[in-house]
Scaffold this motif. Structure first.
Motif, PDB file in Angstrom:
ATOM      1  N   SER A   1       2.637   1.747  -3.289  1.00  0.00           N
ATOM      2  CA  SER A   1       1.707   2.125  -4.338  1.00  0.00           C
ATOM      3  C   SER A   1       1.305   3.602  -4.211  1.00  0.00           C
ATOM      4  O   SER A   1       1.205   4.320  -5.211  1.00  0.00           O
ATOM      5  N   ILE A   2       1.097   4.047  -2.971  1.00  0.00           N
ATOM      6  CA  ILE A   2       0.747   5.453  -2.757  1.00  0.00           C
ATOM      7  C   ILE A   2       1.926   6.347  -3.147  1.00  0.00           C
ATOM      8  O   ILE A   2       1.749   7.385  -3.791  1.00  0.00           O
TER       9      ILE A   2
ATOM     10  N   ALA B   1      -6.509   6.416   8.786  1.00  0.00           N
ATOM     11  CA  ALA B   1      -6.646   5.143   9.503  1.00  0.00           C
ATOM     12  C   ALA B   1      -5.382   4.887  10.336  1.00  0.00           C
ATOM     13  O   ALA B   1      -5.453   4.451  11.483  1.00  0.00           O
TER      14      ALA B   1
ATOM     15  N   ASP C   1       1.870   6.656  -6.744  1.00  0.00           N
ATOM     16  CA  ASP C   1       0.803   7.580  -7.162  1.00  0.00           C
ATOM     17  C   ASP C   1       1.303   9.020  -7.101  1.00  0.00           C
ATOM     18  O   ASP C   1       1.040   9.825  -7.995  1.00  0.00           O
TER      19      ASP C   1
ATOM     20  N   GLU D   1      -7.620  10.428  -6.583  1.00  0.00           N
ATOM     21  CA  GLU D   1      -6.692   9.487  -5.926  1.00  0.00           C
ATOM     22  C   GLU D   1      -6.319   9.943  -4.529  1.00  0.00           C
ATOM     23  O   GLU D   1      -6.125   9.135  -3.631  1.00  0.00           O
TER      24      GLU D   1
ATOM     25  N   TYR E   1      -8.387   8.787  -1.463  1.00  0.00           N
ATOM     26  CA  TYR E   1      -8.020   7.472  -0.924  1.00  0.00           C
ATOM     27  C   TYR E   1      -6.742   7.548  -0.076  1.00  0.00           C
ATOM     28  O   TYR E   1      -6.650   6.946   0.997  1.00  0.00           O
TER      29      TYR E   1
ATOM     30  N   LEU F   1      -7.704   8.831   3.353  1.00  0.00           N
ATOM     31  CA  LEU F   1      -8.388   7.830   4.183  1.00  0.00           C
ATOM     32  C   LEU F   1      -7.378   6.836   4.752  1.00  0.00           C
ATOM     33  O   LEU F   1      -7.463   6.426   5.907  1.00  0.00           O
ATOM     34  N   HIS F   2      -6.416   6.460   3.930  1.00  0.00           N
ATOM     35  CA  HIS F   2      -5.402   5.493   4.359  1.00  0.00           C
ATOM     36  C   HIS F   2      -4.565   6.057   5.506  1.00  0.00           C
ATOM     37  O   HIS F   2      -4.366   5.408   6.529  1.00  0.00           O
TER      38      HIS F   2
ATOM     39  N   ALA G   1       0.830  -1.211   0.000  1.00  0.00           N
ATOM     40  CA  ALA G   1       0.000   0.000   0.000  1.00  0.00           C
ATOM     41  C   ALA G   1       0.863   1.259   0.000  1.00  0.00           C
ATOM     42  O   ALA G   1       0.644   2.173  -0.799  1.00  0.00           O
TER      43      ALA G   1
END
Lengths: 98, 259
Positions: free
Chosen positions: B53-54, B151, B57, B141, B144, B147-148, B50
């Protein structure tokens, strides 16, 4: 970190069946959603994901229930000769459509 | 009220837009490289994927912004990204720090993502269509990403005292530099006058700070007053010099090569 296993199902297009794709480890629902997205959706390959905690799944794998010991072949569709009935039905349908 | 964009951009407008876009692009580029430092060593396999990948991005957003900038100035996106000396980068001071531990990276990303969201919300209503359109795409994008990292902020804040303390320390340490995402631009007056930037950075900063204090202060205690400064995007550190050496290494190894 206490982790749970989450089973992931994906749908390729609206209306397609949800197909089991695999699973992810995550400590909670929020991160499970993010990880499922990274593993099964980040290349634009999914229309929808279902993320289900494995411990929320009711499992049935008892052979006495799923593979009973007696002959149950009468519950299967095989053995019935329906070829002629099908052909007749098709012919009727074609005629009705003309 | 949003004013009509000029049909053609005069040199002053071009220069102002270039300064604005360069700052955003460099922010995305540099945080992308810092966070990619977690690849292979994040706390768990899923998080490793994750985070990586971020980070990718963010570098993707930087690429799109550098291309927009290159079109505007007749330059080349790769040259802008990899061909500058360290003091020509214009990222905010928040991104001058090395990756640190996991709590530090989460603290920085939370501060950055929230500040970036406030800035992008403003840029989405820019009256220069190419910028507004690209911003709209980037925001899809970034929602998201936020939000990640949200969390993670909650997880660390609710964890053991040691974890909570590391998070609080990182947030306090980064707090002054986080303001610099909104550091004033030299061409800001022109940007606002032309409608390229719908409101002054200090206004966006004020609403960002008002929104983040209530989330951070239960973790950190009262945060000191802090404001953007003129040198917020020009200060450089040894950490950044090291990172610059890393991310330009391959491009420098064979200048002008086609990859």
């Amino acid at each position: 970190m206490s982790e749970r296993v989450w089973e992931v199902f994906r749908q390729e297009d609206e209306g397609d069946p949800m197909i089991h794709s695999g699973n992810v480890n995550a400590p909670d629902e929020d991160l499970a959603m993010h990880y499922a997205r990274e593993f099964y959706g980040r290349r634009g390959e999914s229309h929808r994901l279902w993320i289900v905690a494995r411990d929320a799944i009711t499992e049935l794998d008892d052979p006495d229930l799923l593979k009973p010991p007696f002959d149950r072949s009468h519950k299967k569709p095989g053995g019935y000769l329906i070829k002629h009935k099908l052909e007749a039905a098709k012919a009727r349908a074609t005629k009705a459509g003309e | 009220m949003i004013s009509e964009p000029p049909a053609t951009l005069d040199p002053t407008a071009r220069e102002a837009l270039a300064e604005l876009i360069l700052g955003v692009a460099d922010d995305e580029f540099v945080i992308g490289f810092w966070d990619s430092e977690w690849t292979g060593i994040a706390p768990m396999l899923e998080e490793d994927v994750a985070t990586s990948s971020i980070a990718q991005d963010e570098i993707g957003h930087a690429r799109a912004l550098y291309e927009l900038l290159a079109d505007l100035t007749g330059d080349d996106a790769d040259r802008i990204a990899f061909g500058r000396e360290p003091d020509a980068y214009r990222h905010a001071a928040l991104l001058n720090h090395a990756r640190g531990d996991w709590a530090f990276s989460v603290a920085r990303r939370w501060l950055y993502e929230t500040a970036d969201a406030a800035r992008l919300a403003a840029l989405a209503t820019s009256n220069w269509p190419p910028l507004a359109q690209l911003t709209a795409k980037i925001r899809r994008e970034e929602t998201y990403h936020r939000l990640h990292v949200d969390a993670w902020l909650r997880r660390l804040a609710d964890a053991t005292p040691d974890v909570r303390e590391r998070l609080a320390d990182a947030l306090v340490r980064l707090w002054p530099d986080a303001q610099q995402v909104f550091a004033p631009l030299q061409t800001e007056e022109e940007l606002v006058r032309a409608g390229f930037l719908p409101e002054p950075l200090r206004a966006i900063h004020a609403s960002w700070q008002q929104a983040v204090r209530p989330v951070l202060e239960p973790i950190t205690g009262t945060l000191p007053p802090a404001a953007p400064t003129m040198d917020g995007r020009t200060r450089r550190t040894d950490d950044f010099l090291w990172l610059h050496g890393q991310f330009t290494m391959v491009a420098r190894s064979e200048e002008g090569a086609t990859w």
